[in-house]
Enzyme design. Structure first.
Site, short mmCIF file in Angstrom:
data_model
loop_
_atom_site.label_atom_id
_atom_site.label_comp_id
_atom_site.label_asym_id
_atom_site.label_seq_id
_atom_site.Cartn_x
_atom_site.Cartn_y
_atom_site.Cartn_z
CB SER A 11 -0.94 0.00 1.21
OG SER A 11 -1.78 -1.13 1.21
CG HIS A 36 -1.96 3.95 3.39
ND1 HIS A 36 -3.32 3.73 3.39
CD2 HIS A 36 -1.38 2.73 3.22
CE1 HIS A 36 -3.55 2.43 3.24
NE2 HIS A 36 -2.39 1.81 3.14
#
Length: 288
Positions: A192, A238
């Site tokens: 991610s 992230h």
């Protein structure tokens, strides 16, 4: 009063709202030459032809145009799937051992001993290995679909080498922020962080090429909302990946043509140095 209208650099009597996507000089419809990305002015078209004759065709960022512009994305997806299938095939005991050995951990202990990035330089590989590790089907499914949708077009825009550097630096940047801000004994895994870096880079290049920004900004906002509202998501990975990818992309997108390689690779080297410094600071925090 002064005339603030933007006028074509070759025809000063003609107002225009279009600029060359290479040099950003304003051009009127007569001077616009359709390109794979945006429009080019006649001078840039001539320069591109001379460059192509000397070095071969180039992408917008200066990379070599490949026969398969999605090859690196396919390889990355294949590696992620291979590790996922290996973990599943090994079963609970051996599969959990592989996860423990590859996941990003600051410092933790189990029955076999202690491990983690803070325990020595030989454990820093976890910053890279954790990027290719997934346990849940929904996790790898969502990440690989995002990698294909976002990564494949970006690879065509950057070229293979620049795209791979961007992807890896984004993942490393996300991992470094995890080590700095998250609990040291928690395990973080997944692609991610690297994928959020691709989101950031896509936004930068869309801005650079004067494309409509709303679709990518809406998609990015939805993913950020998902990051902070869904339990068990590493927001540090992230955000770290997003910021790293955007900064690397700025260097790649806005580098002047005459010093393009120097600025692009200098930016990448600087971001790698930042990752190492943040990782060192995180290790110092954990061990201190």
């Amino acid at each position: 009063m002064t005339d603030q209208a933007v006028r074509c650099y070759r025809h000063p009597d003609r107002e225009t709202g279009i600029r060359c996507s290479r040099c950003e000089r304003p051009i009127c419809p007569e001077c616009m030459v359709n390109a794979s990305v945006g429009f080019h002015c006649p001078e840039c078209v001539r320069d591109a032809r001379r460059e192509a004759q000397a070095t071969g065709p180039r992408t917008v960022a200066g990379g070599s145009v490949a026969g398969d512009p999605r090859l690196v994305t396919k390889i990355l997806i294949g590696l992620n799937l291979a590790v996922f299938l290996l973990v599943q095939a090994l079963g609970d005991r051996l599969g959990d051992r592989v996860v423990t050995d590859l996941a990003l951990v600051g410092a933790a202990c189990d029955r076999s001993g202690c491990f983690g990035v803070a325990l020595g330089a030989d454990q820093w590989y976890r910053l890279l290995s954790s990027m290719f590790l997934h346990q849940e089907l929904w996790h790898i499914g969502f990440n690989m679909l995002s990698l294909w949708w976002i990564g494949a077009p970006l690879e065509g825009l950057l070229g293979r080498t620049r795209y791979l550097v961007l992807y890896l630096l984004s993942g490393l940047g996300g991992g470094a922020l995890v080590l700095l801000l998250a609990a040291p004994n928690g395990a973080t895994l997944g692609a991610s962080g690297a994928i959020f870096g691709l989101f950031g880079a896509t936004a930068v290049f869309m801005r650079r090429l004067r494309y409509e920004m709303r679709p990518v900004l809406i998609l990015l906002a939805l993913n950020l909302a998902f990051t902070f509202l869904w339990a068990g998501i590493s927001w540090q990975a992230h955000i770290g990946g997003l910021v790293t990818g955007a900064l690397v992309a700025v260097g790649m997108a806005y580098a002047p043509r005459e010093r393009r390689a120097l600025v692009q690779w200098g930016t990448a080297a600087a971001m790698l140095l930042v990752v190492l410094v943040v990782t060192w600071a995180a290790v110092s925090r954990i061990t201190g």
